[in-house]
Enzyme design. Structure first.
Site, PDB file in Angstrom:
ATOM      1  N   GLU A  60      -4.986 -22.580  14.432  1.00 26.63           N
ATOM      2  CA  GLU A  60      -6.251 -22.503  15.013  1.00 26.63           C
ATOM      3  C   GLU A  60      -7.494 -22.315  14.267  1.00 26.63           C
ATOM      4  O   GLU A  60      -8.104 -20.997  14.305  1.00 26.63           O
ATOM      5  CB  GLU A  60      -6.249 -21.653  16.135  1.00 26.63           C
ATOM      6  CG  GLU A  60      -5.197 -21.983  17.231  1.00 26.63           C
ATOM      7  CD  GLU A  60      -5.210 -21.195  18.684  1.00 26.63           C
ATOM      8  OE1 GLU A  60      -5.403 -20.011  18.637  1.00 26.63           O
ATOM      9  OE2 GLU A  60      -4.654 -21.729  19.766  1.00 26.63           O
ATOM     10  N   GLU A 109       1.206 -25.422  21.767  1.00 26.57           N
ATOM     11  CA  GLU A 109       1.501 -24.195  22.538  1.00 26.57           C
ATOM     12  C   GLU A 109       0.928 -24.696  23.824  1.00 26.57           C
ATOM     13  O   GLU A 109       0.052 -25.158  23.975  1.00 26.57           O
ATOM     14  CB  GLU A 109       0.471 -23.011  21.698  1.00 26.57           C
ATOM     15  CG  GLU A 109       0.986 -22.926  20.522  1.00 26.57           C
ATOM     16  CD  GLU A 109      -0.180 -21.568  19.848  1.00 26.57           C
ATOM     17  OE1 GLU A 109      -0.773 -20.959  20.447  1.00 26.57           O
ATOM     18  OE2 GLU A 109      -0.236 -21.378  18.817  1.00 26.57           O
TER      19      GLU A 109
HETATM   20  C1  GLA Z   1      -3.063 -18.824  20.126  1.00 23.38           C
HETATM   21  C2  GLA Z   1      -2.262 -18.640  18.894  1.00 23.38           C
HETATM   22  C3  GLA Z   1      -1.034 -18.145  18.973  1.00 23.38           C
HETATM   23  C4  GLA Z   1      -1.008 -17.184  20.102  1.00 23.38           C
HETATM   24  C5  GLA Z   1      -1.604 -17.523  21.419  1.00 23.38           C
HETATM   25  C6  GLA Z   1      -1.487 -16.569  22.667  1.00 23.38           C
HETATM   26  O1  GLA Z   1      -3.180 -20.085  20.671  1.00 23.38           O
HETATM   27  O2  GLA Z   1      -2.270 -20.005  18.202  1.00 23.38           O
HETATM   28  O3  GLA Z   1      -0.742 -17.515  17.931  1.00 23.38           O
HETATM   29  O4  GLA Z   1      -1.645 -16.037  19.632  1.00 23.38           O
HETATM   30  O5  GLA Z   1      -2.930 -17.795  21.142  1.00 23.38           O
HETATM   31  O6  GLA Z   1      -2.521 -15.296  22.036  1.00 23.38           O
END
Ligand code: GLA
Ligand code: ZN
Length: 655
Positions: free
Chosen positions: A142, A294
């Site tokens: 991210e 995710e």
């Molecule tokens: C983001 C991150 C994950 C996790 C999620 C939930 O999407 O990429 O590593 O931290 O949030 O907080």
């Protein structure tokens, strides 16, 4: 088709790994993402690499038919990096280095950090390139940290500006530095425009561009290594949907495909317009299908956690993404961790590790996906309607909104959500894209409008296209300076209007508007109004307030073979946008084969076949009129005229 989970073997005892892999296999999962936060486990001391544990995890997974995507672990620097190289830590506004101990703590211009990133990436790539269970990579995690304000970043900013402008005079001109006596005579005089709310808008815009470029460069350095050492692996990154701070088109450019992290289950259950919008933005970045890296698997939160996805919701959330082009899907996370800041970010399994309801629902979804695979292979969303999605305008409006509450995404959503409600698929495109393959192009709040884009939009209309523009479109040039023209500038040609004045409407005021042909009924104009004077355009709605009587709220202009529509205000009622979009779709001759009732979504993937996904986003039973005699792929039954969808229900029709 790849379906699976984000997995952290390093969080659990070795003896649990076999159980995990067996449970994943049983669920129909065939992929995991691994190691994106495991730098310390792979390089516990500088230049001492330990991959044995990961080899072992990969082997266990592989034996169960599960492949892996490895994350380059640079989103969390090991503690030894911070201690030994404090200059790699981001410098904050107050002049202090960020306290190590969360993640995304690094400065992206730090030579040291870039070198360490290249070293761990190279070591991983060398070690895992031949591993048959590894199929691809995720760069970092991210991208999009707060910007660093250190001297190294400031000097790089200067170099970046020098490259962009060549000489200081051109920069002065581009930023309009004659204002407030801000002329520079040397690059070294240029400060970081720390406060985006008060610094020169041109400087702020370039600071955003520069920071975006820093992230893209950082990723490129990892990519260059991965491309050479792992030519058989794909490389992707987990984007954040509607996140605004980076130019996602640039970040996506060198990747094989885009992935993104989708967490739509927060407040009360509601139609997931934003997850659909984000999916279309993600598909638009490379004009191809994407993955979910995710996806909501349970209640989430770093302190207090949110709502548990209701029965059916995990599946519903997944199908919405499949319907918009997600070709791979991964739930975050496998098992809820018992330690750390994300103890309450729940996975498919709870803290106890037992495969219960959420696991069962994901497994059901995975098994259905595998059955659908051959039907959806080589299909994607093909749209006749495009919305221009532009990071330059997003940034320009974040720097100077124009009217209170105005953001690019809010403006786009007004039209996007109406298109969603009508069951129409949408492509998100760049201003530089070819408009001619679309019947309708929407330029909402396209604040930065370069002359050649305006010319091409005019030409699009002249040749038969339908253009819809709205307030604050075409106000600025690429430097963030206002065009020295009467609005809507060059677009006057196709829109047939002129705007000499405009105003914000304070929260405690509104104007009344009503249709004068084309649009029927009365509506409430809020937040902003252009004083639109039709030149050749036909007024479709006007104002009732005495000082606005001679101006139009909505206009339509015939121009060449097409038409240019303009909406000069923000309208409170959704019904207004539904009517407007219906008019546009009718004019374009676009008919939907399935019209969704409220709360239901229809999205179609096309290839040789046409597959319609019908998704109920509500907790009520919905009845949808569908063409009869079509195969519903999940039940294997042929449709009759009406289809019933239970709470969060999904149907997949082969049209
Ligand atoms: C983001 C991150 C994950 C996790 C999620 C939930 O999407 O990429 O590593 O931290 O949030 O907080
Ligand atoms: Zn820095």
């Amino acid at each position: 088709m790849y379906v699976g989970v984000d997995y952290y073997p390093e969080h659990w005892e070795r003896k649990r790994w076999d159980i995990d892999a067996a449970l994943m296999k049983k669920a129909g999962f065939n992929v995991v993402r691994l190691a994106e936060f495991a730098w310390i486990n792979m390089e516990p001391r500088e230049q001492q690499f330990e991959f044995g544990w990961l080899d072992e995890a990969l082997e266990i997974l592989g034996k169960n038919g599960i492949s892996a995507i490895l994350g380059t672990p640079t989103a969390v620097m090991p503690a030894w990096v911070a201690k030994k190289y404090p200059e790699t830590l981001l410098l904050q506004k107050d002049g202090t280095r960020i306290a190590w101990g969360v993640r995304k703590n690094n400065c992206f211009s730090s030579e040291t950090y870039r070198l360490l990133s290249k070293k761990i990436t190279r070591a991983m790539a060398e070690h895992f390139s031949g591993n048959p269970n590894v199929i691809g990579w995720q760069t970092d995690n991210e991208f999009g940290s707060p910007s660093c304000l250190c001297d190294s970043c400031r000097l790089e900013f200067h170099a970046w500006l020098e490259k962009r402008y060549g000489d200081i005079g051109s920069l002065n001109k581009a930023w309009g530095n004659h204002f407030w006596g801000h002329l520079f005579s040397d690059w070294s005089e240029i400060p970081i425009p720390v406060d985006q709310g008060v610094h020169n808008p041109g400087a702020c815009l370039d600071w955003k561009r520069f920071n975006s470029w820093l992230n893209v460069r950082f990723q490129k350095e990892q990519l260059d290594i991965l491309r050479v050492l792992c030519p058989d692996h794909f490389v992707t990154h987990n984007f954040m949907g509607l996140f605004k701070d980076l130019d996602y088109y640039d970040l996506a450019e060198d990747l094989d495909f885009v992935s993104w992290d989708n967490y739509p289950c927060w407040g009360k259950p509601e139609v997931r317009f934003d997850a659909s919008f984000a999916a279309d933005v993600m598909r638009g970045l490379k004009k191809k299908n994407f993955w979910i890296m995710e996806q909501t698997a349970g209640p989430g939160g770093w302190g207090a956690f949110g709502r548990n996805p209701h029965p059916g919701e995990i599946r519903n959330i997944s199908y919405q993404q499949l319907a918009h082009g997600a070709d791979g899907q991964i739930w975050f996370r496998w098992r809820t961790c018992t330690a750390g800041r994300e103890q309450y970010w729940h996975g498919l399994l709870g803290h106890d590790g037992r495969p219960l309801r959420r696991y069962d629902e994901a497994a059901l979804t995975a098994r259905e996906y595998h059955r659908l695979e051959k039907e959806i292979k080589d299909t994607t969303v093909v749209a006749d309607v495009a919305v221009i999605y532009d990071y330059e305008s997003i940034w320009a409006l974040d720097i100077q909104a124009g009217y209170g509450g105005n953001t690019f995404q809010n403006a786009v959503k007004r039209y996007y959500n109406a298109l969603f409600r009508s069951g129409t698929n949408v492509d998100m495109i760049r201003p530089s894209d070819d408009f001619s393959r679309y019947k309708i192009v929407i330029a909402a709040d396209l604040n930065i409008l370069e002359d050649d884009v305006a010319d091409r939009l005019n030409e699009f209309v002249r040749k038969g296209g339908i253009l819809l523009a709205d307030c604050r479109t075409g106000v600025k040039d690429i430097s963030g300076l206002c065009h020295a023209r009467t609005l809507p500038g060059k677009l006057s040609e196709s829109l047939g209007i002129e705007i000499e004045e405009y105003e914000s409407i304070p929260d405690d005021m509104h104007f009344d508007i009503s249709g004068t042909g084309g649009i029927s009924g009365s509506f409430t104009s809020v937040s902003y109004a252009d004083w639109v004077k039709p030149l050749g355009a036909k007024p479709l709605a006007g104002y009732r307030q005495w000082h606005m009587e001679k101006f139009s709220a909505v206009t339509r202009n015939r121009y060449g073979k097409g038409s240019g529509w303009y909406v000069g205000t923000v309208v409170k009622e959704e019904g207004f946008y539904d009517q407007l979009i219906k008019n546009l779709l009718d004019e374009a001759g676009l008919k939907q084969s399935i019209i969704p009732p409220a709360g239901v979504e229809v999205s179609i993937r096309r290839g040789k076949k046409k597959i319609a996904f019908i998704i109920n986003h509500t907790e009520e039973v919905k009845t949808v009129a569908v063409p009869s005699g079509k195969l519903e792929l999940l039940s294997g039954k042929k449709t009759r005229k009406k289809l019933e969808l239970g709470r969060y229900g999904v149907a997949v029709l082969k049209l």
